[in-house]
Design a protein around this motif. Sequence first.
Motif, PDB file in Angstrom:
ATOM      1  N   PHE A  47       0.730  -1.120  -0.067  1.00  0.00           N
ATOM      2  CA  PHE A  47       0.079   0.050  -0.086  1.00  0.00           C
ATOM      3  C   PHE A  47       0.895   1.070  -0.045  1.00  0.00           C
ATOM      4  O   PHE A  47       0.268   2.206  -0.509  1.00  0.00           O
ATOM      5  CB  PHE A  47      -1.000  -0.026   0.985  1.00  0.00           C
ATOM      6  CG  PHE A  47      -2.152  -1.065   0.853  1.00  0.00           C
ATOM      7  CD1 PHE A  47      -3.375  -0.154   0.456  1.00  0.00           C
ATOM      8  CD2 PHE A  47      -2.238  -2.193   0.594  1.00  0.00           C
ATOM      9  CE1 PHE A  47      -4.553  -1.024  -0.198  1.00  0.00           C
ATOM     10  CE2 PHE A  47      -3.521  -2.972   0.198  1.00  0.00           C
ATOM     11  CZ  PHE A  47      -4.500  -2.313  -0.155  1.00  0.00           C
ATOM     12  N   PHE A  48       2.031   1.257   0.488  1.00  0.00           N
ATOM     13  CA  PHE A  48       3.041   2.272   0.178  1.00  0.00           C
ATOM     14  C   PHE A  48       3.189   2.589  -1.234  1.00  0.00           C
ATOM     15  O   PHE A  48       3.040   3.794  -1.544  1.00  0.00           O
ATOM     16  CB  PHE A  48       4.174   2.111   1.199  1.00  0.00           C
ATOM     17  CG  PHE A  48       5.385   3.064   0.834  1.00  0.00           C
ATOM     18  CD1 PHE A  48       5.330   4.517   1.562  1.00  0.00           C
ATOM     19  CD2 PHE A  48       6.145   3.085  -0.101  1.00  0.00           C
ATOM     20  CE1 PHE A  48       6.177   5.234   1.482  1.00  0.00           C
ATOM     21  CE2 PHE A  48       7.253   4.045  -0.195  1.00  0.00           C
ATOM     22  CZ  PHE A  48       7.176   5.349   0.575  1.00  0.00           C
ATOM     23  N   VAL A  49       3.552   1.586  -1.747  1.00  0.00           N
ATOM     24  CA  VAL A  49       4.020   1.745  -3.265  1.00  0.00           C
ATOM     25  C   VAL A  49       2.605   2.112  -3.878  1.00  0.00           C
ATOM     26  O   VAL A  49       2.599   3.024  -5.013  1.00  0.00           O
ATOM     27  CB  VAL A  49       4.366   0.172  -4.017  1.00  0.00           C
ATOM     28  CG1 VAL A  49       4.647   0.437  -5.613  1.00  0.00           C
ATOM     29  CG2 VAL A  49       5.784   0.029  -3.183  1.00  0.00           C
ATOM     30  N   LEU A  50       1.407   1.625  -3.717  1.00  0.00           N
ATOM     31  CA  LEU A  50       0.159   1.877  -4.484  1.00  0.00           C
ATOM     32  C   LEU A  50      -0.065   3.282  -4.422  1.00  0.00           C
ATOM     33  O   LEU A  50      -0.393   4.162  -5.200  1.00  0.00           O
ATOM     34  CB  LEU A  50      -0.989   1.119  -4.146  1.00  0.00           C
ATOM     35  CG  LEU A  50      -2.462   1.591  -4.348  1.00  0.00           C
ATOM     36  CD1 LEU A  50      -2.266   1.612  -5.965  1.00  0.00           C
ATOM     37  CD2 LEU A  50      -3.514   0.711  -3.637  1.00  0.00           C
ATOM     38  N   ILE A  78      -9.480   5.941  -1.909  1.00  0.00           N
ATOM     39  CA  ILE A  78      -9.207   5.014  -2.697  1.00  0.00           C
ATOM     40  C   ILE A  78      -8.417   4.053  -2.303  1.00  0.00           C
ATOM     41  O   ILE A  78      -8.955   2.448  -2.528  1.00  0.00           O
ATOM     42  CB  ILE A  78      -8.745   5.523  -3.985  1.00  0.00           C
ATOM     43  CG1 ILE A  78      -9.673   6.411  -4.723  1.00  0.00           C
ATOM     44  CG2 ILE A  78      -8.295   4.396  -4.818  1.00  0.00           C
ATOM     45  CD1 ILE A  78      -9.220   7.127  -5.824  1.00  0.00           C
ATOM     46  N   THR A  79      -7.406   4.183  -1.546  1.00  0.00           N
ATOM     47  CA  THR A  79      -6.594   2.947  -0.973  1.00  0.00           C
ATOM     48  C   THR A  79      -7.243   2.358   0.167  1.00  0.00           C
ATOM     49  O   THR A  79      -7.198   0.885   0.432  1.00  0.00           O
ATOM     50  CB  THR A  79      -5.273   3.402  -0.447  1.00  0.00           C
ATOM     51  OG1 THR A  79      -5.396   4.508   0.371  1.00  0.00           O
ATOM     52  CG2 THR A  79      -4.454   3.918  -1.707  1.00  0.00           C
ATOM     53  N   SER A  80      -8.262   3.125   1.117  1.00  0.00           N
ATOM     54  CA  SER A  80      -8.862   2.397   2.097  1.00  0.00           C
ATOM     55  C   SER A  80     -10.029   1.417   1.507  1.00  0.00           C
ATOM     56  O   SER A  80     -10.265   0.492   2.161  1.00  0.00           O
ATOM     57  CB  SER A  80      -9.261   3.151   3.039  1.00  0.00           C
ATOM     58  OG  SER A  80     -10.291   4.250   2.546  1.00  0.00           O
ATOM     59  N   PHE A  81     -10.434   1.907   0.386  1.00  0.00           N
ATOM     60  CA  PHE A  81     -11.536   1.186  -0.116  1.00  0.00           C
ATOM     61  C   PHE A  81     -11.115  -0.283  -0.852  1.00  0.00           C
ATOM     62  O   PHE A  81     -11.659  -1.390  -0.642  1.00  0.00           O
ATOM     63  CB  PHE A  81     -12.192   1.993  -1.358  1.00  0.00           C
ATOM     64  CG  PHE A  81     -13.329   1.232  -2.143  1.00  0.00           C
ATOM     65  CD1 PHE A  81     -14.577   1.143  -1.598  1.00  0.00           C
ATOM     66  CD2 PHE A  81     -13.199   0.774  -3.345  1.00  0.00           C
ATOM     67  CE1 PHE A  81     -15.699   0.403  -2.195  1.00  0.00           C
ATOM     68  CE2 PHE A  81     -14.170  -0.098  -4.133  1.00  0.00           C
ATOM     69  CZ  PHE A  81     -15.368  -0.267  -3.588  1.00  0.00           C
TER      70      PHE A  81
END
Length: 131
Positions: A47-50, A78-81
């Motif tokens: 998720f860091f890279v995303l 978006i990332t939490s979703f």
Amino acid sequence: MRKLRYQGWAIAWTGVILVLCCVKIPASSGSGFFFEGFDKLVHLGFFFVLTVLLFFGRILEKGKYDFRFSSIFKIVFITSFIGVGIELIQWKFFPYRSAETWDFVCDMLGVMMAVCSYVLLHKSDYHEKKA
């Protein structure tokens, strides 16, 4: 749709995350490559890279660094979703995987690390002093 073309790397990375988070991994025995907590570290890194790739796409789209709170909020949303979605998929469709709150917490830690890095590195006038 026009905005999505700048997010190609982030979309591809999301696919990689989805596939790798649904693959069966060997049980951790405390020794070797898959140590206890390895899964949490992987979630954080994914998720860091995303998040970095989402910011990169945003920079490409705007042609400059964008510091609006709404942009950062959208990326965090978006990332939490995606994080919640992956945990739900693991829980419902893969009996050898489980949905864990700590996986999601590590997802969000990776996101917050990337957001803080983005703000600290580009909010400062360091890049302007260098030029």
